[in-house]
Design an enzyme around this catalytic site. Structure first.
Site, PDB file in Angstrom:
ATOM      1  N   GLU A  94       0.819  -1.204   0.000  1.00 49.16           N
ATOM      2  CA  GLU A  94       0.000   0.000   0.000  1.00 49.16           C
ATOM      3  C   GLU A  94       0.859   1.263   0.000  1.00 49.16           C
ATOM      4  O   GLU A  94       1.922   1.308   0.624  1.00 49.16           O
ATOM      5  CB  GLU A  94      -0.950  -0.026   1.204  1.00 49.16           C
ATOM      6  CG  GLU A  94      -1.984  -1.127   1.055  1.00 49.16           C
ATOM      7  CD  GLU A  94      -2.919  -1.287   2.239  1.00 49.16           C
ATOM      8  OE1 GLU A  94      -4.051  -1.717   2.024  1.00 49.16           O
ATOM      9  OE2 GLU A  94      -2.514  -0.973   3.370  1.00 49.16           O
ATOM     10  N   CYS A 107       3.570   8.323   1.459  1.00 50.71           N
ATOM     11  CA  CYS A 107       4.135   7.279   2.311  1.00 50.71           C
ATOM     12  C   CYS A 107       4.360   6.035   1.458  1.00 50.71           C
ATOM     13  O   CYS A 107       3.417   5.491   0.878  1.00 50.71           O
ATOM     14  CB  CYS A 107       3.175   6.992   3.459  1.00 50.71           C
ATOM     15  SG  CYS A 107       3.794   5.751   4.621  1.00 50.71           S
ATOM     16  N   CYS A 114       6.898  -7.390   6.501  1.00 50.64           N
ATOM     17  CA  CYS A 114       7.982  -6.870   7.334  1.00 50.64           C
ATOM     18  C   CYS A 114       8.414  -7.952   8.310  1.00 50.64           C
ATOM     19  O   CYS A 114       7.575  -8.607   8.931  1.00 50.64           O
ATOM     20  CB  CYS A 114       7.515  -5.630   8.098  1.00 50.64           C
ATOM     21  SG  CYS A 114       8.845  -4.838   9.042  1.00 50.64           S
ATOM     22  N   CYS A 118       7.017  -5.635  14.884  1.00 52.83           N
ATOM     23  CA  CYS A 118       6.692  -4.800  16.048  1.00 52.83           C
ATOM     24  C   CYS A 118       5.287  -5.161  16.527  1.00 52.83           C
ATOM     25  O   CYS A 118       4.376  -5.351  15.725  1.00 52.83           O
ATOM     26  CB  CYS A 118       6.762  -3.324  15.681  1.00 52.83           C
ATOM     27  SG  CYS A 118       8.415  -2.803  15.152  1.00 52.83           S
ATOM     28  N   CYS A 121       2.068  -3.111  15.310  1.00 56.94           N
ATOM     29  CA  CYS A 121       1.950  -2.774  13.881  1.00 56.94           C
ATOM     30  C   CYS A 121       1.250  -3.901  13.121  1.00 56.94           C
ATOM     31  O   CYS A 121       1.755  -5.027  13.064  1.00 56.94           O
ATOM     32  CB  CYS A 121       3.344  -2.529  13.302  1.00 56.94           C
ATOM     33  SG  CYS A 121       3.321  -2.076  11.556  1.00 56.94           S
ATOM     34  N   CYS A 351      -1.408   5.382  10.328  1.00 51.23           N
ATOM     35  CA  CYS A 351      -0.109   4.806  10.707  1.00 51.23           C
ATOM     36  C   CYS A 351      -0.279   3.451  11.373  1.00 51.23           C
ATOM     37  O   CYS A 351      -1.076   3.297  12.289  1.00 51.23           O
ATOM     38  CB  CYS A 351       0.596   5.775  11.658  1.00 51.23           C
ATOM     39  SG  CYS A 351       2.252   5.247  12.075  1.00 51.23           S
TER      40      CYS A 351
END
Length: 390
Positions: A94, A107, A114, A118, A121, A351
């Site tokens: 995205e 962004c 990933c 984390c 996230c 975010c």
């Protein structure tokens, strides 16, 4: 046998000069090509009218300009626009555009998934599949700039009003774990014959890959943002597993070294506000001590990010009074502190919400399912962060 076409979006300025040399062309042809591609958004070589016909014919049989294909395109009620783009092999990432009064920020994602994982996230909960290529990274900027112009009826070329003035590498993935394609993309963003962005207007966000922070300072220093999210090592270990490899003292030292080469004289620390986890006044005072005192002191500003909850995290957003009180502790100590306005919530573009579609080679989702089973068996606090005082 068909020869594979060279995707010119994969080439930085120096590489494009070398490529033109292989075609028997002079270096100035690379600049012309670069302008057509990155300033005019032209992918059809026949439309590049100031190139020699012989060069255009060579390019038509040997090269292409191909960005990732758009799967979906959504615009939020606040004007935030999110594209889901296809990066092949069942993966999609995205890209988000955030319009503001005096700037437009894009962004960008750098990996399909990933591996840092984390805890807060949702992107990381999809697992990791692979690094993106240069054409897949810079292709997001290329696609977005000219899609935005098309929507507004703005012509291509340097005379047309630029829609994207700022780029943040804060989308899916850890940019410093995909170093070479990320740096090649940065060089294109900064080049005057491409996007001509200032180093101050391009920000790379990292969870703290210390050796690569040092490498970036030597190869292509841009503004640096660090996902901090905790005020001490035990808490950060629980939120960001990478901290076990590169703890806070080591990370702060790397940030200080980076500032010698950076376009800004401070580092931005991003801090996701998690209810009852990292949002107490005591946590804020620990942060003050971390960045103002002793050998970890560093010029910085804090960007507090209200957490965007998702079911698998088991975490909640700090309430607004708590966020403001936390910010006040930092500001009273003289630290510049902002609270990020949440944008694009209604299209899952805020975010930590960028998820895309990832074929997970790291089996994160499978492990999370196991965690749910263990919590059903041993109680809801199994695997949760427990803060121990005293």
């Amino acid at each position: 046998m068909t020869t594979a076409l060279t995707n010119l979006l994969d080439l930085d300025p120096a590489q494009l000069v070398a490529y033109c040399g292989e075609l028997g062309e002079k270096p100035f042809r690379a600049k012309q090509l670069q302008r057509w591609i990155h300033q005019y958004g032209v992918a059809d070589f026949s439309q590049m009218t100031d190139l020699a016909k012989s060069l255009r014919e060579k390019l038509m049989t040997r090269a292409e300009v191909r960005a990732p294909a758009i799967i979906s395109d959504h615009t939020s009620t606040d004007g935030t626009r999110k594209w889901l783009v296809d990066v092949g092999q069942g993966n999609a990432v995205e890209t988000v555009f955030i319009p503001e009064e005096n700037r437009g920020t894009l962004c960008i994602s750098t990996q399909a998934g990933c591996a840092v994982n984390c805890r807060f996230c949702s992107t990381g909960k999809q697992g990791f599949n692979r690094n993106l290529s240069v054409s897949e990274i810079i292709g997001q900027l290329w696609m977005a700039e000219f899609e935005l112009r098309k929507t507004k009826g703005i012509e291509g070329g340097p005379k047309g009003e630029r829609q994207i003035t700022n780029v943040v590498m804060m989308g899916m993935g850890e940019p410093l774990l995909n170093f070479e394609p990320t740096v090649t993309s940065l060089r294109l963003m900064l080049d005057d014959n491409a996007y001509g962005l200032s180093r101050r207007r391009v920000t790379l966000s990292t969870s703290g890959v210390v050796p690569m922070i040092d490498k970036l300072s030597q190869e292509c220093p841009v503004a640096l943002a660090v996902s901090l999210h905790a005020s001490n090592d035990p808490l950060r270990d629980a939120l960001i597993p990478l901290n076990k490899k590169h703890p806070l003292r080591e990370l702060m030292a790397a940030c200080k070294r980076y500032l010698e080469f950076a376009p800004r004289d401070f580092v931005t620390f991003e801090y996701c506000m998690l209810d009852g986890v990292n949002d107490s006044d005591a946590n804020a005072r620990e942060l003050v001590d971390l960045v103002l005192n002793g050998d970890t002191a560093i010029p910085c500003k804090f960007n507090l990010i209200p957490f965007n909850p998702f079911p698998e995290s088991g975490l909640k957003r700090s309430n607004n009074p708590r966020i403001k009180a936390f910010a006040q502790v930092l500001m009273d100590a003289g630290i510049v502190t902002t609270i990020r306005k949440t944008r694009g919530d209604d299209i899952d573009a805020a975010c930590g919400q960028l998820a895309g579609e990832v074929k997970d080679r790291t089996r994160v989702q499978e492990r999370m399912q196991k965690m749910t089973e263990y919590q059903d068996k041993f109680g809801k606090n199994f695997g949760r962060i427990v803060e121990i005082s005293g």
